[in-house]
Design a protein around this motif. Structure first.
Motif, PDB file in Angstrom:
ATOM      1  N   PRO A  88       0.823  -1.210   0.000  1.00 20.07           N
ATOM      2  CA  PRO A  88       0.000   0.000   0.000  1.00 20.07           C
ATOM      3  C   PRO A  88       0.857   1.259   0.000  1.00 20.07           C
ATOM      4  CG  PRO A  88      -0.025  -1.018   2.167  1.00 20.07           C
ATOM      5  CD  PRO A  88       0.716  -1.947   1.249  1.00 20.07           C
ATOM      6  N   ILE A  89       0.453   2.253  -0.765  1.00 22.26           N
ATOM      7  CA  ILE A  89       1.158   3.527  -0.813  1.00 22.26           C
ATOM      8  C   ILE A  89       0.850   4.332   0.443  1.00 22.26           C
ATOM      9  CG2 ILE A  89       1.357   5.731  -2.049  1.00 22.26           C
ATOM     10  CD1 ILE A  89       0.700   4.141  -4.598  1.00 22.26           C
ATOM     11  N   LEU A  90      -0.385   4.236   0.913  1.00 23.04           N
ATOM     12  CA  LEU A  90      -0.818   4.949   2.111  1.00 23.04           C
ATOM     13  C   LEU A  90      -1.444   3.958   3.091  1.00 23.04           C
ATOM     14  CD1 LEU A  90      -2.409   8.113   0.494  1.00 23.04           C
ATOM     15  CD2 LEU A  90      -0.294   8.004   1.810  1.00 23.04           C
ATOM     16  N   PRO A  91      -0.609   3.254   3.851  1.00 21.48           N
ATOM     17  CA  PRO A  91      -1.165   2.312   4.817  1.00 21.48           C
ATOM     18  C   PRO A  91      -1.933   3.024   5.929  1.00 21.48           C
ATOM     19  CG  PRO A  91       1.221   2.438   5.029  1.00 21.48           C
ATOM     20  CD  PRO A  91       0.844   3.271   3.852  1.00 21.48           C
ATOM     21  N   THR A  92      -2.793   2.289   6.587  1.00 22.70           N
ATOM     22  CA  THR A  92      -3.535   2.831   7.721  1.00 22.70           C
ATOM     23  C   THR A  92      -2.588   3.036   8.891  1.00 22.70           C
ATOM     24  OG1 THR A  92      -4.051   0.659   8.633  1.00 22.70           O
ATOM     25  CG2 THR A  92      -5.614   1.570   7.017  1.00 22.70           C
ATOM     26  N   VAL A  93      -3.052   3.741   9.893  1.00 21.97           N
ATOM     27  CA  VAL A  93      -2.244   3.952  11.099  1.00 21.97           C
ATOM     28  C   VAL A  93      -1.954   2.600  11.752  1.00 21.97           C
ATOM     29  CG1 VAL A  93      -2.213   5.003  13.391  1.00 21.97           C
ATOM     30  CG2 VAL A  93      -3.120   6.279  11.441  1.00 21.97           C
ATOM     31  N   GLU A  94      -2.927   1.712  11.763  1.00 19.50           N
ATOM     32  CA  GLU A  94      -2.736   0.398  12.358  1.00 19.50           C
ATOM     33  C   GLU A  94      -1.663  -0.399  11.617  1.00 19.50           C
ATOM     34  OE1 GLU A  94      -5.653   1.798  11.698  1.00 19.50           O
ATOM     35  OE2 GLU A  94      -6.618   1.921  13.653  1.00 19.50           O
ATOM     36  N   GLU A  95      -1.653  -0.326  10.281  1.00 10.66           N
ATOM     37  CA  GLU A  95      -0.633  -1.020   9.498  1.00 10.66           C
ATOM     38  C   GLU A  95       0.747  -0.416   9.752  1.00 10.66           C
ATOM     39  OE1 GLU A  95      -3.267  -2.489   5.664  1.00 10.66           O
ATOM     40  OE2 GLU A  95      -2.443  -0.451   5.681  1.00 10.66           O
ATOM     41  N   ALA A  96       0.831   0.904   9.853  1.00  9.25           N
ATOM     42  CA  ALA A  96       2.104   1.564  10.154  1.00  9.25           C
ATOM     43  C   ALA A  96       2.592   1.162  11.548  1.00  9.25           C
ATOM     44  CB  ALA A  96       1.961   3.077  10.056  1.00  9.25           C
ATOM     45  N   ALA A  97       1.666   1.073  12.497  1.00  9.76           N
ATOM     46  CA  ALA A  97       2.028   0.665  13.856  1.00  9.76           C
ATOM     47  C   ALA A  97       2.584  -0.754  13.853  1.00  9.76           C
ATOM     48  CB  ALA A  97       0.819   0.770  14.784  1.00  9.76           C
ATOM     49  N   ARG A  98       1.931  -1.653  13.113  1.00  4.11           N
ATOM     50  CA  ARG A  98       2.434  -3.036  13.021  1.00  4.11           C
ATOM     51  C   ARG A  98       3.804  -3.067  12.385  1.00  4.11           C
ATOM     52  NH1 ARG A  98      -2.207  -6.062  10.161  1.00  4.11           N
ATOM     53  NH2 ARG A  98      -3.089  -4.002  10.249  1.00  4.11           N
ATOM     54  N   CYS A  99       4.009  -2.248  11.363  1.00  2.00           N
ATOM     55  CA  CYS A  99       5.303  -2.164  10.681  1.00  2.00           C
ATOM     56  C   CYS A  99       6.404  -1.740  11.656  1.00  2.00           C
ATOM     57  CB  CYS A  99       5.187  -1.177   9.529  1.00  2.00           C
ATOM     58  SG  CYS A  99       6.691  -0.921   8.617  1.00  2.00           S
ATOM     59  N   LEU A 100       6.088  -0.782  12.522  1.00  6.78           N
ATOM     60  CA  LEU A 100       7.055  -0.285  13.508  1.00  6.78           C
ATOM     61  C   LEU A 100       7.101  -1.149  14.770  1.00  6.78           C
ATOM     62  CD1 LEU A 100       6.288   3.538  13.231  1.00  6.78           C
ATOM     63  CD2 LEU A 100       8.427   2.403  12.595  1.00  6.78           C
ATOM     64  N   ARG A 101       6.193  -2.111  14.860  1.00  2.00           N
ATOM     65  CA  ARG A 101       6.086  -2.989  16.040  1.00  2.00           C
ATOM     66  C   ARG A 101       5.781  -2.184  17.304  1.00  2.00           C
ATOM     67  NH1 ARG A 101       6.522  -6.101  12.128  1.00  2.00           N
ATOM     68  NH2 ARG A 101       7.684  -8.033  12.126  1.00  2.00           N
ATOM     69  N   ILE A 102       4.847  -1.219  17.148  1.00  8.78           N
ATOM     70  CA  ILE A 102       4.394  -0.419  18.284  1.00  8.78           C
ATOM     71  C   ILE A 102       2.875  -0.504  18.331  1.00  8.78           C
ATOM     72  CG2 ILE A 102       6.359   1.174  18.240  1.00  8.78           C
ATOM     73  CD1 ILE A 102       4.577   3.203  16.796  1.00  8.78           C
ATOM     74  N   GLY A 103       2.291  -0.042  19.394  1.00 10.26           N
ATOM     75  CA  GLY A 103       0.848  -0.054  19.526  1.00 10.26           C
ATOM     76  C   GLY A 103       0.188   1.072  18.747  1.00 10.26           C
ATOM     77  N   ARG A 104      -1.093   0.891  18.500  1.00  7.62           N
ATOM     78  CA  ARG A 104      -1.888   1.876  17.779  1.00  7.62           C
ATOM     79  C   ARG A 104      -1.888   3.227  18.497  1.00  7.62           C
ATOM     80  NH1 ARG A 104      -7.163   3.362  18.368  1.00  7.62           N
ATOM     81  NH2 ARG A 104      -8.278   3.956  16.491  1.00  7.62           N
ATOM     82  N   THR A 105      -2.039   3.215  19.805  1.00 13.20           N
ATOM     83  CA  THR A 105      -2.064   4.453  20.588  1.00 13.20           C
ATOM     84  C   THR A 105      -0.731   5.179  20.499  1.00 13.20           C
ATOM     85  OG1 THR A 105      -3.656   3.443  22.085  1.00 13.20           O
ATOM     86  CG2 THR A 105      -2.524   5.415  22.876  1.00 13.20           C
ATOM     87  N   THR A 106       0.363   4.449  20.582  1.00 16.48           N
ATOM     88  CA  THR A 106       1.693   5.049  20.464  1.00 16.48           C
ATOM     89  C   THR A 106       1.877   5.649  19.075  1.00 16.48           C
ATOM     90  OG1 THR A 106       2.584   3.471  22.048  1.00 16.48           O
ATOM     91  CG2 THR A 106       4.180   4.606  20.631  1.00 16.48           C
ATOM     92  N   CYS A 107       1.391   4.964  18.064  1.00 15.88           N
ATOM     93  CA  CYS A 107       1.501   5.465  16.696  1.00 15.88           C
ATOM     94  C   CYS A 107       0.721   6.771  16.543  1.00 15.88           C
ATOM     95  CB  CYS A 107       1.003   4.412  15.717  1.00 15.88           C
ATOM     96  SG  CYS A 107       1.472   4.729  14.005  1.00 15.88           S
ATOM     97  N   PHE A 108      -0.487   6.823  17.091  1.00 17.31           N
ATOM     98  CA  PHE A 108      -1.253   8.068  17.040  1.00 17.31           C
ATOM     99  C   PHE A 108      -0.551   9.179  17.824  1.00 17.31           C
ATOM    100  CE2 PHE A 108      -5.024   5.678  15.543  1.00 17.31           C
ATOM    101  CZ  PHE A 108      -5.436   6.546  14.551  1.00 17.31           C
ATOM    102  N   ALA A 109       0.114   8.839  18.925  1.00 20.85           N
ATOM    103  CA  ALA A 109       0.854   9.839  19.700  1.00 20.85           C
ATOM    104  C   ALA A 109       2.017  10.406  18.872  1.00 20.85           C
ATOM    105  CB  ALA A 109       1.367   9.234  21.001  1.00 20.85           C
ATOM    106  N   LEU A 110       2.714   9.549  18.131  1.00 20.70           N
ATOM    107  CA  LEU A 110       3.806  10.005  17.265  1.00 20.70           C
ATOM    108  C   LEU A 110       3.273  10.927  16.169  1.00 20.70           C
ATOM    109  CD1 LEU A 110       5.881   6.725  16.877  1.00 20.70           C
ATOM    110  CD2 LEU A 110       6.486   8.746  18.215  1.00 20.70           C
TER     111      LEU A 110
END
Length: 77
Positions: free
Chosen positions: A19-41
């Motif tokens: 995907p060119i524009l993954p969801t926040v959840e997919e980006a979080a999985r990619c970084l191996r962090i939680g969804r909440t942490t990803c939204f905080a970033l």
């Protein structure tokens, strides 16, 4: 292929392109962090994101850019 791109390919499925524009959840999985942490970033501006309509998406290269900045900060500290 970078780790982020490889992970995006894995997330998309075997036959689907990355995907060119993954969801926040997919980006979080990619970084191996939680969804909440990803939204905080995203909220602090450390991780780039885009709003398309009512959807929040993370450019495919943003997780790698975030990691590169973190690694550079660590080297200079």
């Amino acid at each position: 292929m970078s780790t982020v791109a490889a992970e995006s390919t894995t997330l998309a499925g075997a036959g689907d392109p990355a995907p060119i524009l993954p969801t926040v959840e997919e980006a979080a999985r990619c970084l191996r962090i939680g969804r909440t942490t990803c939204f905080a970033l995203i909220r602090t501006g450390e991780l780039e994101s885009l709003t398309i309509g009512r959807l929040r998406r993370v450019p495919a290269d943003a997780p790698a850019a975030y990691l590169a900045r973190r690694r550079a900060e660590k080297r200079t500290a």
